[in-house]
Design a protein around this motif. Structure first.
Motif, PDB file in Angstrom:
ATOM      1  N   UNK A 126     -39.065   8.151 -38.961  1.00 44.31           N
ATOM      2  CA  UNK A 126     -38.837   6.632 -39.339  1.00 44.31           C
ATOM      3  C   UNK A 126     -37.658   6.060 -38.867  1.00 44.31           C
ATOM      4  N   UNK A 127     -37.473   6.549 -37.610  1.00 48.10           N
ATOM      5  CA  UNK A 127     -36.095   6.202 -36.974  1.00 48.10           C
ATOM      6  C   UNK A 127     -36.401   4.792 -36.539  1.00 48.10           C
ATOM      7  N   UNK A 128     -35.643   3.769 -36.830  1.00 44.92           N
ATOM      8  CA  UNK A 128     -36.010   2.545 -36.520  1.00 44.92           C
ATOM      9  C   UNK A 128     -35.943   2.056 -35.371  1.00 44.92           C
ATOM     10  N   UNK A 180     -28.270   5.123 -37.650  1.00 47.38           N
ATOM     11  CA  UNK A 180     -27.771   4.696 -36.312  1.00 47.38           C
ATOM     12  C   UNK A 180     -28.644   5.195 -35.392  1.00 47.38           C
ATOM     13  N   UNK A 181     -29.632   5.650 -35.386  1.00 47.83           N
ATOM     14  CA  UNK A 181     -30.569   6.023 -34.528  1.00 47.83           C
ATOM     15  C   UNK A 181     -30.346   7.413 -33.448  1.00 47.83           C
ATOM     16  N   UNK A 212     -34.825  -4.944 -33.036  1.00 45.46           N
ATOM     17  CA  UNK A 212     -33.531  -5.419 -33.900  1.00 45.46           C
ATOM     18  C   UNK A 212     -32.744  -4.035 -33.711  1.00 45.46           C
ATOM     19  N   UNK A 213     -33.217  -3.185 -34.339  1.00 42.79           N
ATOM     20  CA  UNK A 213     -32.705  -1.783 -34.477  1.00 42.79           C
ATOM     21  C   UNK A 213     -32.391  -1.274 -32.986  1.00 42.79           C
ATOM     22  N   UNK A 214     -33.296  -1.362 -32.048  1.00 46.35           N
ATOM     23  CA  UNK A 214     -33.106  -0.815 -30.747  1.00 46.35           C
ATOM     24  C   UNK A 214     -31.889  -1.560 -30.211  1.00 46.35           C
TER      25      UNK A 214
END
Lengths: 109, 135
Positions: free
Chosen positions: A23-25, B65-66, A31-33
């Motif tokens: 689920x890593x956005x 935070x990725x 927007x998350x990237x």
């Protein structure tokens, strides 16, 4: 052997995320990237990048493969045009000549 | 070794799923019962007893935070085959916080995830970097 992997797509990233239960956005949302510092482009999941390199191996190698050691030096972004180069037991996935993923393969002799 | 225990999971590699992953990977069609080797990775994360997000959050890591993948090592004791169900056993090999030029600090998670039937087929050793939360 050199192979192109053009136009890495956001919908394909979503499919990889489903397969990986990830689920890593940064893979799913521009927007998350962007918030994570990758600009307005979604980030391809790492296993997808490795799969491109595995696809360069001859089919018979699938049964004799013993090890795959991959280092991820950079990220692949939505819309990227990539090239994969396989030389012996080493493969490199690159964008504009810059290596993003390097993998070495071990096989049964 | 971290004391946190990850429940056992399962993962089924069907011929249809293998076809799909090969298409996504832009790979050649399957020639026999051997699944595409990326399933050592896909089955590891896809079949782990906790989703990577849930595992990360249980460990207090900044999944939101990725996180990024730094290294993966796949080893094959036997080829993965289609139309099989695999047990998925995962262990935390190491979790350390280090200074980071990119993030200030970062958490480094090292996982080992095995796919087995009655025998071991594959092990995926993953090194994932999580940005440290700024206090």
């Amino acid at each position: 052997m050199k192979r192109p992997f053009d136009n890495i797509s956001g919908p394909e990233m979503a499919q990889w995320c489903e397969l990986l239960a990830d689920d890593n956005a940064i893979h799913l949302s521009r927007e998350a990237a962007s918030a994570a510092g990758y600009g307005p482009h979604r980030v391809n999941p790492g296993p997808a990048n490795l799969s491109y390199l595995l696809s360069c191996l001859p089919p018979e190698a699938e049964e004799t493969l013993t090890d795959v050691d991959a280092h991820y030096a950079g990220v692949v972004l939505e819309g990227d045009d990539l090239s994969a180069t396989l030389e012996g037991e080493r493969a490199v996935l690159a964008r504009d000549g810059s290596a993003l993923v390097t993998a070495t393969f071990g096989t049964k002799r | 070794m971290n004391a946190f225990r990850i429940p056992q999971g399962r993962y089924e590699i069907t011929a249809r799923l293998d076809d799909r992953v090969r298409a996504l990977s832009r790979a050649k069609p399957r020639v026999n019962q051997t699944a595409f080797p990326i399933f050592a990775f896909v089955g590891a994360l896809g079949g782990m007893g906790l989703k990577i997000k849930d595992l990360s959050e249980a460990l207090g890591l900044a999944f939101d935070l990725g996180p990024v993948l730094a290294r993966s090592r796949l080893s094959f004791a036997a080829p993965l085959l289609v139309d099989r169900v695999y047990a998925v056993d995962a262990d935390i090999d190491m979790l350390v916080n280090k200074p980071s030029r990119t993030y200030g600090t970062a958490d480094h998670l090292h996982l080992a995830i095995r796919l087995s039937t009655e025998k071991l087929h594959s092990t995926a050793r993953l090194h994932i970097i999580f940005p440290g939360r700024q206090e």
